[in-house]
Motif scaffolding. Structure first.
Motif, PDB file in Angstrom:
ATOM      1  N   VAL A 139       0.810  -1.209   0.000  1.00 54.33           N
ATOM      2  CA  VAL A 139       0.000   0.000   0.000  1.00 54.33           C
ATOM      3  C   VAL A 139       0.852   1.271   0.000  1.00 54.33           C
ATOM      4  CG1 VAL A 139      -0.198   0.216   2.521  1.00 54.33           C
ATOM      5  CG2 VAL A 139      -2.081   1.004   1.048  1.00 54.33           C
ATOM      6  N   SER A 186      -1.444   7.033   2.184  1.00 54.33           N
ATOM      7  CA  SER A 186      -0.515   6.220   2.949  1.00 54.33           C
ATOM      8  C   SER A 186       0.461   7.081   3.730  1.00 54.33           C
ATOM      9  CB  SER A 186       0.264   5.280   2.019  1.00 54.33           C
ATOM     10  OG  SER A 186       1.114   6.028   1.182  1.00 54.33           O
ATOM     11  N   ALA A 239      -5.029   0.213  -1.176  1.00 56.08           N
ATOM     12  CA  ALA A 239      -5.608   0.976  -0.073  1.00 56.08           C
ATOM     13  C   ALA A 239      -7.101   0.662   0.070  1.00 56.08           C
ATOM     14  CB  ALA A 239      -5.399   2.468  -0.302  1.00 56.08           C
TER      15      ALA A 239
END
Length: 437
Positions: A57, A212, A287
């Motif tokens: 991610v 992130s 994500a």
């Protein structure tokens, strides 16, 4: 020595012919292959199905660093725990007895309790996971009405516990057999995704997604995920005891060799699967999968709308969960037995191995069935809370023992000890950050 350990001793004794006794004690044997695959089978389970999401991610750069850390982090930690078990004075001692021998009765009770609660919650997680996986397969792939959850959970858990009743040696053999279809399907899926690889991601290799964390935080938070995904500490004690019974004072050399081959297999297969998944999806997709709290297989099936993946996903997941359940059962049983024995011993009482094992089996069956039936939503938190204990027992306790236990001081002064200690502290701090940060 318990019954399972006696079975291993007998099996090992039957396997060593006179011709073999005269051969090199470090020659590779069939039992070594079985344990190599058993270690692999315990480690490579359901946790791997979440690793691509958690690892990818943050973009490719943290993933490359994780690929470099994977082997030394898992090998040195598990080798340290193996050496700790082998450091006991008596060949038949498992980890709970070695802890008491080195650190005293009080510390022995505490660490045995921690050992149990590092493994037992994961066993509960797998009991729920296999019930959910089979229910989903019956409903979505077979288009049938699933049996009542309590009945299905009872059938599945009873089936797993039936395998357990055949003994420790049988469990290891079962896991070593299940490895082959699991790895084959995992690698086929990774290859299937190759045409879907988006090489444009390399153009943004230094960038993370807006949703992130930074590179350093992403890497920091990914380390405990790797600890969980590659963890096979529950079977290490049984592995060390079996190899010590078979090889005597050559056990440490042989265990290190088996661990080396097993970890090479783990890193190569898992990281290829992880990279193939990450290259097939964008960081935003990963994500999204993380937000949905589903396995990478479920997300891939929905993302590509592929019947092949839709049918392969529950098969892979079921095999993975079965292997992990069996491997973690060995550790949970060992911890539970150790707690009962130490509790009775403090009151001047003893219990027969047969009665002890019967109590353990009944406890495990009832609690895993009840948890699978209730399907609690807090399992993710339970798994996370178990993470620091795994890191303490797998990474930090053996390193402390190297300085504390005379029989382990020969391993002191090595850079690998510092590395393992650092990774253990990072894993603990990262999980605490994810809980309270």
């Amino acid at each position: 020595m318990n019954t399972a350990q006696s079975d291993i001793t007998l099996s090992a004794g039957q396997d060593i012919s006179p011709a073999r006794e005269n051969s090199s004690p470090l020659a590779w044997r069939k039992t070594d292959t079985m344990w190599m695959l058993g270690l692999y089978g315990t480690a490579i389970g359901a946790g791997v199905l979440f690793l691509p999401i958690n690892a990818g991610v943050g973009g490719l750069l943290p993933l490359f660093v994780m690929a470099l850390l994977a082997f030394p982090m898992t090998f040195f930690a598990h080798r340290g725990l193996t050496r700790f078990v082998l450091s006991g004075k008596n060949p038949g001692e498992d980890i709970t007895e070695v802890v008491e021998e080195h650190f005293g009765a009080g510390a022995g009770k505490l660490i045995t309790l921690l050992y149990f609660f590092a493994i037992y919650p994961i066993l509960l997680v797998y009991s729920v996971a296999i019930t959910n996986t089979v229910t989903s397969f019956i409903t979505h792939q077979l288009h049938m009405t699933a049996p009542p959850r309590a009945l299905l959970a009872l059938l599945l858990i009873t089936g797993l516990m039936t395998i357990v009743r055949f003994g420790e040696q049988f469990i290891v053999k079962a896991m070593s057999i299940l490895v082959f279809p699991f790895v084959a399907v995992l690698m086929l899926l990774a290859l299937y995704l190759v045409p879907h690889w988006d090489t444009a991601v390399f153009n943004t290799i230094l960038q993370a997604t807006p949703s992130s964390h930074s590179f350093s935080v992403t890497l920091w938070l990914a380390i405990p995920v790797m600890v969980f995904s590659f963890n096979h500490s529950p079977i290490i004690s049984a592995f060390a005891v079996a190899k010590r019974e078979e090889y005597g004072h050559h056990a440490e050399q042989k265990c290190s060799r088996i661990l080396t081959y097993s970890h090479i297999m783990m890193v190569l297969t898992v990281m290829f699967f992880v990279f193939s998944c990450v290259l097939s999806l964008s960081p935003d997709n990963l994500a999204e999968a993380k937000a949905q709290n589903i396995t990478i297989l479920s997300y891939l099936a929905n993302h590509f709308n592929s019947p092949i993946i839709a049918y392969m996903a529950p098969i892979i997941a079921t095999i993975a969960i079965t292997k992990s359940f069996l491997g973690h059962y060995l550790g949970a049983k060992e911890g539970f037995n150790g707690m009962l024995i130490k509790s009775l011993r403090s009151r001047g009482k003893t219990i027969s191995p047969k009665k002890l094992n019967a109590i353990t089996v009944m406890f495990m069956l009832l609690t895993t069935w009840l948890t699978a039936t209730l399907n609690p939503s807090i399992l993710g938190m339970i798994e996370t809370l178990g993470g620091p204990i795994i890191a303490m027992l797998l990474f930090l306790m053996p390193m402390y023992a190297i300085h504390k236990v005379p029989g382990m001081r020969k391993y002191s002064g090595r850079i690998s000890n510092l590395f393992v200690t650092l990774m253990g502290l990072i894993a603990i701090s990262a999980i605490l950050f994810s809980l309270f940060g």
